[in-house]
Write a protein that holds these residues in place. Structure first.
Motif, PDB file in Angstrom:
ATOM      1  N   VAL A  48      -4.177  22.027   0.706  1.00  0.00           N
ATOM      2  CA  VAL A  48      -2.954  21.519   1.318  1.00  0.00           C
ATOM      3  C   VAL A  48      -2.901  20.003   1.143  1.00  0.00           C
ATOM      4  CG1 VAL A  48      -1.593  21.322   3.433  1.00  0.00           C
ATOM      5  CG2 VAL A  48      -2.951  23.390   2.994  1.00  0.00           C
ATOM      6  N   ARG A  49      -1.836  19.517   0.549  1.00  0.00           N
ATOM      7  CA  ARG A  49      -1.671  18.089   0.279  1.00  0.00           C
ATOM      8  C   ARG A  49      -0.412  17.571   0.981  1.00  0.00           C
ATOM      9  NH1 ARG A  49      -4.766  17.555  -4.531  1.00  0.00           N
ATOM     10  NH2 ARG A  49      -6.439  19.083  -4.277  1.00  0.00           N
ATOM     11  N   HIS A  50      -0.563  16.486   1.734  1.00  0.00           N
ATOM     12  CA  HIS A  50       0.598  15.846   2.365  1.00  0.00           C
ATOM     13  C   HIS A  50       1.081  14.648   1.563  1.00  0.00           C
ATOM     14  CE1 HIS A  50       0.724  18.219   6.055  1.00  0.00           C
ATOM     15  NE2 HIS A  50      -0.585  18.248   5.992  1.00  0.00           N
ATOM     16  N   TYR A  51       0.367  14.337   0.490  1.00  0.00           N
ATOM     17  CA  TYR A  51       0.795  13.287  -0.432  1.00  0.00           C
ATOM     18  C   TYR A  51       0.819  13.881  -1.836  1.00  0.00           C
ATOM     19  CZ  TYR A  51      -0.168  10.066   3.392  1.00  0.00           C
ATOM     20  OH  TYR A  51      -0.145   9.421   4.603  1.00  0.00           O
ATOM     21  N   TYR A  52       1.867  13.570  -2.559  1.00  0.00           N
ATOM     22  CA  TYR A  52       2.008  14.060  -3.929  1.00  0.00           C
ATOM     23  C   TYR A  52       1.986  12.866  -4.870  1.00  0.00           C
ATOM     24  CZ  TYR A  52       4.567  15.286  -8.153  1.00  0.00           C
ATOM     25  OH  TYR A  52       4.950  15.420  -9.451  1.00  0.00           O
ATOM     26  N   PHE A  53       1.179  12.946  -5.946  1.00  0.00           N
ATOM     27  CA  PHE A  53       1.042  11.800  -6.831  1.00  0.00           C
ATOM     28  C   PHE A  53       1.396  12.122  -8.276  1.00  0.00           C
ATOM     29  CE2 PHE A  53      -1.594   8.753  -9.336  1.00  0.00           C
ATOM     30  CZ  PHE A  53      -0.911   7.603  -8.970  1.00  0.00           C
ATOM     31  N   ASP A  54       0.573  12.987  -8.942  1.00  0.00           N
ATOM     32  CA  ASP A  54       0.728  13.213 -10.378  1.00  0.00           C
ATOM     33  C   ASP A  54       0.918  14.703 -10.657  1.00  0.00           C
ATOM     34  OD1 ASP A  54       0.516  13.411 -13.138  1.00  0.00           O
ATOM     35  OD2 ASP A  54      -1.124  11.992 -13.292  1.00  0.00           O
ATOM     36  N   PRO A  55       1.995  15.098 -11.334  1.00  0.00           N
ATOM     37  CA  PRO A  55       2.270  16.518 -11.556  1.00  0.00           C
ATOM     38  C   PRO A  55       1.271  17.213 -12.488  1.00  0.00           C
ATOM     39  CG  PRO A  55       3.809  15.174 -12.805  1.00  0.00           C
ATOM     40  CD  PRO A  55       3.062  14.244 -11.895  1.00  0.00           C
ATOM     41  N   HIS A  56       0.623  16.476 -13.363  1.00  0.00           N
ATOM     42  CA  HIS A  56      -0.307  17.083 -14.325  1.00  0.00           C
ATOM     43  C   HIS A  56      -1.388  17.903 -13.619  1.00  0.00           C
ATOM     44  CE1 HIS A  56      -3.143  17.483 -17.677  1.00  0.00           C
ATOM     45  NE2 HIS A  56      -4.072  17.079 -16.836  1.00  0.00           N
ATOM     46  N   TYR A  57      -1.795  17.460 -12.442  1.00  0.00           N
ATOM     47  CA  TYR A  57      -2.867  18.114 -11.691  1.00  0.00           C
ATOM     48  C   TYR A  57      -2.564  19.590 -11.432  1.00  0.00           C
ATOM     49  CZ  TYR A  57      -6.477  18.485  -8.041  1.00  0.00           C
ATOM     50  OH  TYR A  57      -7.572  18.836  -7.287  1.00  0.00           O
ATOM     51  N   TYR A  58      -1.285  19.949 -11.385  1.00  0.00           N
ATOM     52  CA  TYR A  58      -0.873  21.296 -10.977  1.00  0.00           C
ATOM     53  C   TYR A  58      -0.519  22.203 -12.156  1.00  0.00           C
ATOM     54  CZ  TYR A  58      -0.754  18.762  -6.612  1.00  0.00           C
ATOM     55  OH  TYR A  58      -1.117  17.983  -5.543  1.00  0.00           O
ATOM     56  N   ASN A  94       0.809  -1.221   0.000  1.00  0.00           N
ATOM     57  CA  ASN A  94       0.000   0.000   0.000  1.00  0.00           C
ATOM     58  C   ASN A  94       0.845   1.276   0.000  1.00  0.00           C
ATOM     59  OD1 ASN A  94      -2.891   0.945   0.260  1.00  0.00           O
ATOM     60  ND2 ASN A  94      -1.996   2.006   2.016  1.00  0.00           N
ATOM     61  N   SER A  95       1.963   1.256   0.735  1.00  0.00           N
ATOM     62  CA  SER A  95       2.813   2.447   0.780  1.00  0.00           C
ATOM     63  C   SER A  95       3.413   2.747  -0.589  1.00  0.00           C
ATOM     64  CB  SER A  95       3.930   2.270   1.809  1.00  0.00           C
ATOM     65  OG  SER A  95       3.416   2.251   3.116  1.00  0.00           O
ATOM     66  N   ILE A  96       3.887   1.707  -1.271  1.00  0.00           N
ATOM     67  CA  ILE A  96       4.468   1.908  -2.593  1.00  0.00           C
ATOM     68  C   ILE A  96       3.405   2.408  -3.561  1.00  0.00           C
ATOM     69  CG2 ILE A  96       5.560   0.747  -4.561  1.00  0.00           C
ATOM     70  CD1 ILE A  96       7.000  -1.045  -2.574  1.00  0.00           C
ATOM     71  N   TYR A  97       2.194   1.888  -3.437  1.00  0.00           N
ATOM     72  CA  TYR A  97       1.094   2.368  -4.288  1.00  0.00           C
ATOM     73  C   TYR A  97       0.889   3.870  -4.115  1.00  0.00           C
ATOM     74  CZ  TYR A  97      -3.586   3.364  -5.947  1.00  0.00           C
ATOM     75  OH  TYR A  97      -4.657   3.933  -6.592  1.00  0.00           O
ATOM     76  N   ASN A  98       1.065   4.371  -2.899  1.00  0.00           N
ATOM     77  CA  ASN A  98       0.838   5.789  -2.611  1.00  0.00           C
ATOM     78  C   ASN A  98       2.042   6.672  -2.895  1.00  0.00           C
ATOM     79  OD1 ASN A  98      -1.950   6.092  -1.586  1.00  0.00           O
ATOM     80  ND2 ASN A  98      -1.286   4.604  -0.061  1.00  0.00           N
ATOM     81  N   TYR A  99       3.140   6.088  -3.362  1.00  0.00           N
ATOM     82  CA  TYR A  99       4.282   6.896  -3.767  1.00  0.00           C
ATOM     83  C   TYR A  99       3.902   7.726  -5.004  1.00  0.00           C
ATOM     84  CZ  TYR A  99       7.566   4.183  -0.858  1.00  0.00           C
ATOM     85  OH  TYR A  99       8.243   3.602   0.179  1.00  0.00           O
ATOM     86  N   PRO A 100       4.654   8.785  -5.287  1.00  0.00           N
ATOM     87  CA  PRO A 100       4.400   9.559  -6.514  1.00  0.00           C
ATOM     88  C   PRO A 100       4.432   8.683  -7.759  1.00  0.00           C
ATOM     89  CG  PRO A 100       5.894  10.745  -5.067  1.00  0.00           C
ATOM     90  CD  PRO A 100       5.709   9.386  -4.457  1.00  0.00           C
ATOM     91  N   LEU A 101       3.604   9.044  -8.722  1.00  0.00           N
ATOM     92  CA  LEU A 101       3.421   8.244  -9.931  1.00  0.00           C
ATOM     93  C   LEU A 101       4.747   7.926 -10.615  1.00  0.00           C
ATOM     94  CD1 LEU A 101       1.308   7.066 -11.936  1.00  0.00           C
ATOM     95  CD2 LEU A 101       1.395   9.264 -13.136  1.00  0.00           C
ATOM     96  N   ASN A 102       5.654   8.897 -10.699  1.00  0.00           N
ATOM     97  CA  ASN A 102       6.898   8.719 -11.444  1.00  0.00           C
ATOM     98  C   ASN A 102       8.107   8.434 -10.550  1.00  0.00           C
ATOM     99  OD1 ASN A 102       5.533   9.370 -13.901  1.00  0.00           O
ATOM    100  ND2 ASN A 102       5.643  11.539 -13.329  1.00  0.00           N
ATOM    101  N   MET A 103       7.845   7.984  -9.332  1.00  0.00           N
ATOM    102  CA  MET A 103       8.929   7.792  -8.368  1.00  0.00           C
ATOM    103  C   MET A 103       9.917   6.717  -8.821  1.00  0.00           C
ATOM    104  SD  MET A 103      10.391   6.060  -5.637  1.00  0.00           S
ATOM    105  CE  MET A 103       9.243   4.814  -5.109  1.00  0.00           C
ATOM    106  N   THR A 104      11.209   7.000  -8.614  1.00  0.00           N
ATOM    107  CA  THR A 104      12.284   6.045  -8.868  1.00  0.00           C
ATOM    108  C   THR A 104      12.971   5.726  -7.547  1.00  0.00           C
ATOM    109  OG1 THR A 104      12.668   6.916 -11.091  1.00  0.00           O
ATOM    110  CG2 THR A 104      14.452   5.659 -10.097  1.00  0.00           C
ATOM    111  N   PHE A 105      13.197   4.446  -7.283  1.00  0.00           N
ATOM    112  CA  PHE A 105      13.872   4.046  -6.050  1.00  0.00           C
ATOM    113  C   PHE A 105      15.332   4.485  -6.076  1.00  0.00           C
ATOM    114  CE2 PHE A 105      10.238   1.274  -5.830  1.00  0.00           C
ATOM    115  CZ  PHE A 105      10.017   1.092  -4.475  1.00  0.00           C
ATOM    116  N   PHE A 106      15.879   4.707  -4.901  1.00  0.00           N
ATOM    117  CA  PHE A 106      17.297   5.018  -4.795  1.00  0.00           C
ATOM    118  C   PHE A 106      18.130   3.751  -4.963  1.00  0.00           C
ATOM    119  CE2 PHE A 106      21.285   5.935  -2.628  1.00  0.00           C
ATOM    120  CZ  PHE A 106      21.589   7.183  -3.132  1.00  0.00           C
ATOM    121  N   SER A 107      17.583   2.614  -4.508  1.00  0.00           N
ATOM    122  CA  SER A 107      18.300   1.339  -4.551  1.00  0.00           C
ATOM    123  C   SER A 107      18.166   0.659  -5.908  1.00  0.00           C
ATOM    124  CB  SER A 107      17.759   0.394  -3.472  1.00  0.00           C
ATOM    125  OG  SER A 107      17.936   0.938  -2.195  1.00  0.00           O
ATOM    126  N   THR A 108      19.096  -0.223  -6.193  1.00  0.00           N
ATOM    127  CA  THR A 108      18.980  -1.072  -7.371  1.00  0.00           C
ATOM    128  C   THR A 108      17.980  -2.191  -7.075  1.00  0.00           C
ATOM    129  OG1 THR A 108      20.898  -2.336  -6.572  1.00  0.00           O
ATOM    130  CG2 THR A 108      21.306  -0.595  -8.199  1.00  0.00           C
TER     131      THR A 108
END
Length: 326
Positions: A145-155, A40-54
């Motif tokens: 006010v948003r504490h979660y960021y998902f998709d940049p198009h909205y803005y 669930n947490s990963i689902y709520n990450y930003p749409l275009n998020m890239t992990f730091f780890s390999t």
């Protein structure tokens, strides 16, 4: 008749799934209970998020995690963990909220919004992404006010204030700016914080060019319809504003830990009590796994360095059972 499981795992994030896999391999009966969707947490990450780890450092259960990128994306991670769950045919109840845990005749009784279960052992792997760190300023409860960021198009074509100095804030600022937002960053520190090495120079250049405005040593003091107020070293500044994206971090659900009886330190770190070799808490046969172990230090434990919690826990449970048989 009520089934008594050997293990109930609370949370179906990567570490909860890893615990389920280890339980299955050890021949333990188990159930994973998750309040939201799988990971669930990963689902709520930003749409275009890239992990730091390999990708290899995000693997669980010995299942390879192929990625077409040097660093895997959110979408690839969700695909991977779905395949892991299917490969092991993990026993998971999704969208089921755990409400209470109590001792009942040498086992634990776990109550959810959908049923009641009994188990000999409990693994709490609930993560920390569910409760944002609030700004505690007037107007924070406004819908803008948003504490979660998902998709940049909205803005697109909106005046956006991004609060924060680390990875999440940097991604939100750059992505919304590239999609046509007018972006201002409000940063408490005198400089940018810990940001992915491929992102930080990009943001520094945008700030230097004046394409993204940044106030350092500053804080957001009030949110109003159509504007915000910022305290800067030079004094207060009022900006026209449509949205505030507050990337101020998140914290574990300490109230749940306290409700079920897990002890926490009384300082601001709120470290939960557990044995580092077995992960067992002050409650007999109740274990912690994953980022929840760090209390408010949410940047101590990650998927890559807490995968082994599952191995430690199941090893301890199996050894305990072997001892009881002797």
């Amino acid at each position: 008749m009520n089934t008594t499981y050997d293990i109930i795992i609370i949370g179906a994030g990567p570490i909860g799934l890893a615990a389920g896999i280890e339980a299955q391999k050890a021949g333990q009966s188990y159930l994973i209970v998750e309040k939201g969707c799988l990971v669930n947490s990963i689902y709520n990450y930003p749409l275009n998020m890239t992990f730091f780890s390999t990708s290899d450092r995000l693997e669980i259960g010995g299942i390879p995690f192929p990625s077409i990128h040097a660093k895997p994306t959110r979408a690839e991670a969700m695909e991977y963990y779905r395949r892991v769950a299917d490969t092991f045919e993990l026993n998971i109840n999704l969208f089921e909220q755990v409400n209470h845990l109590e001792s009942a005749d040498e086992v634990y009784k776990l109550s959810t919004d959908k049923g009641t279960y009994f188990t000999r052992h409990v693994v709490v792997a609930v993560g920390f992404y569910g409760i944002p760190n609030l700004l505690h300023v007037p107007g924070e409860n406004l819908p803008k006010v948003r504490h979660y960021y998902f998709d940049p198009h909205y803005y697109y074509r909106q005046k956006v204030v991004v609060v924060g100095a680390n990875n999440s804030a940097a991604d939100a600022a750059l992505e919304t700016w590239r999609k046509g937002a007018e972006v201002t960053m409000v940063i408490r520190q005198p400089e940018l914080g810990s940001i992915k090495y491929w992102t930080k120079p990009d943001l520094e250049n945008r700030i230097k060019a004046g394409e993204i405005k940044a106030y350092f040593n500053a804080s957001l003091t009030e949110v109003r319809e159509g504007e915000v107020e910022i305290q800067t070293p030079e004094g207060k500044v009022t900006l026209k504003n449509d949205f505030v994206i507050a990337m101020t971090g998140y914290q574990p659900d300490f109230s749940f830990l306290e409700k079920i009886g897990i002890k926490l330190t009384e300082d601001e770190k709120r470290y939960p009590q557990y044995h580092p070799e077995t992960m067992e808490t002050n409650l007999p046969n109740v274990y912690l796994a994953g980022v929840i172990c760090g209390g408010m230090d949410t940047h101590v434990w990650f998927i890559e360095n807490s995968r082994e919690h599952a191995v430690k826990i199941i090893k301890d449970i199996v050894q305990e059972e072997q001892t009881e048989r002797v």
